[in-house]
Write a protein that holds these residues in place. Structure first.
Motif, PDB file in Angstrom:
ATOM      1  N   LEU A   1      56.182  39.049  -6.778  1.00 50.31           N
ATOM      2  CA  LEU A   1      56.448  38.114  -5.676  1.00 50.31           C
ATOM      3  C   LEU A   1      57.461  37.047  -6.086  1.00 50.31           C
ATOM      4  O   LEU A   1      58.293  36.644  -5.278  1.00 50.31           O
ATOM      5  CB  LEU A   1      55.152  37.476  -5.192  1.00 50.31           C
ATOM      6  CG  LEU A   1      54.189  38.428  -4.480  1.00 50.31           C
ATOM      7  CD1 LEU A   1      52.962  37.687  -4.005  1.00 50.31           C
ATOM      8  CD2 LEU A   1      54.863  39.158  -3.340  1.00 50.31           C
ATOM      9  N   SER A   2      57.406  36.626  -7.342  1.00 47.73           N
ATOM     10  CA  SER A   2      58.424  35.678  -7.813  1.00 47.73           C
ATOM     11  C   SER A   2      59.802  36.327  -7.805  1.00 47.73           C
ATOM     12  O   SER A   2      60.798  35.682  -7.494  1.00 47.73           O
ATOM     13  CB  SER A   2      58.075  35.179  -9.220  1.00 47.73           C
ATOM     14  OG  SER A   2      56.955  34.324  -9.172  1.00 47.73           O
ATOM     15  N   GLY A   3      59.859  37.613  -8.141  1.00 49.13           N
ATOM     16  CA  GLY A   3      61.130  38.352  -8.078  1.00 49.13           C
ATOM     17  C   GLY A   3      61.652  38.467  -6.661  1.00 49.13           C
ATOM     18  O   GLY A   3      62.846  38.295  -6.406  1.00 49.13           O
ATOM     19  N   LEU A   4      60.766  38.742  -5.712  1.00 50.73           N
ATOM     20  CA  LEU A   4      61.167  38.786  -4.299  1.00 50.73           C
ATOM     21  C   LEU A   4      61.682  37.428  -3.841  1.00 50.73           C
ATOM     22  O   LEU A   4      62.686  37.341  -3.130  1.00 50.73           O
ATOM     23  CB  LEU A   4      59.981  39.195  -3.419  1.00 50.73           C
ATOM     24  CG  LEU A   4      59.709  40.667  -3.247  1.00 50.73           C
ATOM     25  CD1 LEU A   4      58.430  40.882  -2.450  1.00 50.73           C
ATOM     26  CD2 LEU A   4      60.878  41.362  -2.574  1.00 50.73           C
ATOM     27  N   ALA A   5      60.996  36.375  -4.255  1.00 48.99           N
ATOM     28  CA  ALA A   5      61.406  35.019  -3.863  1.00 48.99           C
ATOM     29  C   ALA A   5      62.779  34.682  -4.423  1.00 48.99           C
ATOM     30  O   ALA A   5      63.592  34.036  -3.760  1.00 48.99           O
ATOM     31  CB  ALA A   5      60.377  34.005  -4.340  1.00 48.99           C
ATOM     32  N   ARG A   6      63.046  35.122  -5.637  1.00 47.11           N
ATOM     33  CA  ARG A   6      64.345  34.852  -6.246  1.00 47.11           C
ATOM     34  C   ARG A   6      65.435  35.712  -5.601  1.00 47.11           C
ATOM     35  O   ARG A   6      66.569  35.282  -5.444  1.00 47.11           O
ATOM     36  CB  ARG A   6      64.293  35.107  -7.750  1.00 47.11           C
ATOM     37  CG  ARG A   6      65.596  34.787  -8.435  1.00 47.11           C
ATOM     38  CD  ARG A   6      65.488  34.861  -9.925  1.00 47.11           C
ATOM     39  NE  ARG A   6      64.838  33.720 -10.524  1.00 47.11           N
ATOM     40  CZ  ARG A   6      65.405  32.528 -10.674  1.00 47.11           C
ATOM     41  NH1 ARG A   6      66.624  32.310 -10.248  1.00 47.11           N
ATOM     42  NH2 ARG A   6      64.759  31.542 -11.254  1.00 47.11           N
ATOM     43  N   THR A   7      65.092  36.938  -5.208  1.00 43.00           N
ATOM     44  CA  THR A   7      66.067  37.839  -4.594  1.00 43.00           C
ATOM     45  C   THR A   7      66.439  37.388  -3.187  1.00 43.00           C
ATOM     46  O   THR A   7      67.595  37.464  -2.792  1.00 43.00           O
ATOM     47  CB  THR A   7      65.506  39.276  -4.554  1.00 43.00           C
ATOM     48  OG1 THR A   7      65.170  39.678  -5.895  1.00 43.00           O
ATOM     49  CG2 THR A   7      66.533  40.250  -4.002  1.00 43.00           C
ATOM     50  N   PHE A   8      65.469  36.928  -2.424  1.00 45.03           N
ATOM     51  CA  PHE A   8      65.690  36.488  -1.045  1.00 45.03           C
ATOM     52  C   PHE A   8      65.199  35.049  -0.876  1.00 45.03           C
ATOM     53  O   PHE A   8      64.212  34.795  -0.171  1.00 45.03           O
ATOM     54  CB  PHE A   8      64.956  37.406  -0.062  1.00 45.03           C
ATOM     55  CG  PHE A   8      65.312  38.856  -0.203  1.00 45.03           C
ATOM     56  CD1 PHE A   8      66.523  39.333   0.274  1.00 45.03           C
ATOM     57  CD2 PHE A   8      64.450  39.742  -0.829  1.00 45.03           C
ATOM     58  CE1 PHE A   8      66.863  40.667   0.145  1.00 45.03           C
ATOM     59  CE2 PHE A   8      64.770  41.076  -0.958  1.00 45.03           C
ATOM     60  CZ  PHE A   8      65.984  41.548  -0.480  1.00 45.03           C
ATOM     61  N   PRO A   9      65.865  34.084  -1.507  1.00 42.95           N
ATOM     62  CA  PRO A   9      65.351  32.705  -1.520  1.00 42.95           C
ATOM     63  C   PRO A   9      65.306  32.043  -0.140  1.00 42.95           C
ATOM     64  O   PRO A   9      64.429  31.205   0.108  1.00 42.95           O
ATOM     65  CB  PRO A   9      66.303  31.969  -2.449  1.00 42.95           C
ATOM     66  CG  PRO A   9      67.552  32.775  -2.455  1.00 42.95           C
ATOM     67  CD  PRO A   9      67.127  34.193  -2.227  1.00 42.95           C
ATOM     68  N   GLU A  10      66.210  32.419   0.765  1.00 41.95           N
ATOM     69  CA  GLU A  10      66.226  31.776   2.078  1.00 41.95           C
ATOM     70  C   GLU A  10      64.991  32.141   2.883  1.00 41.95           C
ATOM     71  O   GLU A  10      64.464  31.329   3.635  1.00 41.95           O
ATOM     72  CB  GLU A  10      67.461  32.182   2.907  1.00 41.95           C
ATOM     73  CG  GLU A  10      68.794  32.062   2.218  1.00 41.95           C
ATOM     74  CD  GLU A  10      69.086  33.248   1.287  1.00 41.95           C
ATOM     75  OE1 GLU A  10      68.704  34.390   1.572  1.00 41.95           O
ATOM     76  OE2 GLU A  10      69.691  32.996   0.241  1.00 41.95           O
ATOM     77  N   VAL A  11      64.530  33.374   2.744  1.00 45.13           N
ATOM     78  CA  VAL A  11      63.416  33.863   3.541  1.00 45.13           C
ATOM     79  C   VAL A  11      62.086  33.793   2.780  1.00 45.13           C
ATOM     80  O   VAL A  11      61.075  33.390   3.329  1.00 45.13           O
ATOM     81  CB  VAL A  11      63.681  35.324   3.991  1.00 45.13           C
ATOM     82  CG1 VAL A  11      62.528  35.871   4.797  1.00 45.13           C
ATOM     83  CG2 VAL A  11      64.972  35.410   4.779  1.00 45.13           C
ATOM     84  N   LEU A  12      62.123  34.185   1.506  1.00 44.32           N
ATOM     85  CA  LEU A  12      60.882  34.314   0.737  1.00 44.32           C
ATOM     86  C   LEU A  12      60.764  33.319  -0.414  1.00 44.32           C
ATOM     87  O   LEU A  12      59.894  33.466  -1.272  1.00 44.32           O
ATOM     88  CB  LEU A  12      60.766  35.738   0.192  1.00 44.32           C
ATOM     89  CG  LEU A  12      60.713  36.844   1.240  1.00 44.32           C
ATOM     90  CD1 LEU A  12      60.738  38.216   0.578  1.00 44.32           C
ATOM     91  CD2 LEU A  12      59.494  36.687   2.124  1.00 44.32           C
ATOM     92  N   GLY A  13      61.591  32.309  -0.453  1.00 44.48           N
ATOM     93  CA  GLY A  13      61.560  31.327  -1.523  1.00 44.48           C
ATOM     94  C   GLY A  13      60.207  30.643  -1.672  1.00 44.48           C
ATOM     95  O   GLY A  13      59.828  30.236  -2.771  1.00 44.48           O
ATOM     96  N   PHE A  14      59.472  30.561  -0.586  1.00 49.82           N
ATOM     97  CA  PHE A  14      58.159  29.908  -0.635  1.00 49.82           C
ATOM     98  C   PHE A  14      57.162  30.686  -1.495  1.00 49.82           C
ATOM     99  O   PHE A  14      56.131  30.144  -1.894  1.00 49.82           O
ATOM    100  CB  PHE A  14      57.593  29.709   0.770  1.00 49.82           C
ATOM    101  CG  PHE A  14      57.160  30.984   1.444  1.00 49.82           C
ATOM    102  CD1 PHE A  14      55.845  31.419   1.339  1.00 49.82           C
ATOM    103  CD2 PHE A  14      58.061  31.732   2.188  1.00 49.82           C
ATOM    104  CE1 PHE A  14      55.447  32.586   1.956  1.00 49.82           C
ATOM    105  CE2 PHE A  14      57.663  32.901   2.811  1.00 49.82           C
ATOM    106  CZ  PHE A  14      56.350  33.330   2.692  1.00 49.82           C
ATOM    107  N   LEU A  15      57.444  31.957  -1.812  1.00 51.95           N
ATOM    108  CA  LEU A  15      56.544  32.722  -2.676  1.00 51.95           C
ATOM    109  C   LEU A  15      56.555  32.181  -4.100  1.00 51.95           C
ATOM    110  O   LEU A  15      55.605  32.391  -4.856  1.00 51.95           O
ATOM    111  CB  LEU A  15      56.927  34.206  -2.680  1.00 51.95           C
ATOM    112  CG  LEU A  15      56.750  34.947  -1.358  1.00 51.95           C
ATOM    113  CD1 LEU A  15      57.301  36.358  -1.462  1.00 51.95           C
ATOM    114  CD2 LEU A  15      55.292  34.954  -0.933  1.00 51.95           C
ATOM    115  N   ARG A  16      57.632  31.492  -4.482  1.00 50.32           N
ATOM    116  CA  ARG A  16      57.713  30.853  -5.805  1.00 50.32           C
ATOM    117  C   ARG A  16      57.151  29.451  -5.760  1.00 50.32           C
ATOM    118  O   ARG A  16      56.341  29.070  -6.600  1.00 50.32           O
ATOM    119  CB  ARG A  16      59.171  30.767  -6.261  1.00 50.32           C
ATOM    120  CG  ARG A  16      59.671  32.021  -6.886  1.00 50.32           C
ATOM    121  CD  ARG A  16      61.142  31.956  -7.232  1.00 50.32           C
ATOM    122  NE  ARG A  16      61.485  30.900  -8.163  1.00 50.32           N
ATOM    123  CZ  ARG A  16      62.705  30.417  -8.289  1.00 50.32           C
ATOM    124  NH1 ARG A  16      63.676  30.878  -7.531  1.00 50.32           N
ATOM    125  NH2 ARG A  16      62.959  29.487  -9.165  1.00 50.32           N
TER     126      ARG A  16
END
Length: 190
Positions: free
Chosen positions: A137-152
């Motif tokens: 999930l941290s990788g997803l957040a870093r890959t798509f920070p505008e949409v999934l940044g909150f996962l980090r």
């Protein structure tokens, strides 16, 4: 889109779904995950976090090989550290206290290490799944920070709730896959 998150995502998914298959794989991916998840909330650049993660993976693997008798405790402790780092990231805003982070991660590592040593592969599969899902999930957040940044770094309560639910859901699927691997291994005539 930040491509650096794809590697982190891949390592997290390997740990989440295949960590129990090989102690060497679990140690190396847990070490990488621990290094990354500790460096990231402290504001490390991508290169610095990657180098810390690789160093942690190598150190974890060397230490596990040298400490074979307590390997299950050590692997559990590494996964517990990853779980603690993810929990700390969910509960603490970016740039939190370094001392508090280290104490939280060490306490989590110790508790999970003891549990894995005592209960073996079932708890190891759960620890690998939770650690790998957190890293993925941290990788997803870093890959798509505008949409999934909150996962980090969730900023509001609903983001924390969604990030935690996603983490637990992915970990649940990873744990189920790993339980099947353990069950198949136990039933194998080899």
């Amino acid at each position: 889109m930040d491509g650096s998150g794809l590697g982190v995502l891949a390592v997290g998914l390997v740990l989440c779904f295949f960590g129990v298959r090989s102690l060497h794989l679990a140690v190396a991916t847990s070490g990488f995950a621990l290094g990354w998840l500790v460096a990231e909330p402290l504001g490390a650049s991508v290169l610095t976090a990657f180098l810390i993660a690789v160093g942690a993976a190598v150190a974890a693997w060397v230490l596990a090989v040298l400490v074979f008798r307590t390997a299950l405790f050590f692997v559990g402790a590494m996964c517990g550290g990853v779980i603690g780092a993810k929990l700390f990231g969910l509960l603490q805003q970016e740039g939190g206290s370094v001392v508090l982070a280290v104490l939280f991660v060490l306490a989590s590592a110790f508790i999970v290490g003891i549990a894995v040593q005592r209960f073996r592969h079932g708890v190891l599969a759960l620890a690998c799944a939770l650690g790998g899902a957190g890293l993925a999930l941290s990788g997803l957040a870093r890959t798509f920070p505008e949409v999934l940044g909150f996962l980090r770094y969730p900023q509001v309560p609903w983001e924390t709730l969604v990030a935690t639910a996603g983490w637990l859901a992915l970990a649940g699927v990873g744990w189920a896959v790993q339980q099947r691997v353990v069950r198949d291994r136990q039933m194998s005539p080899d």
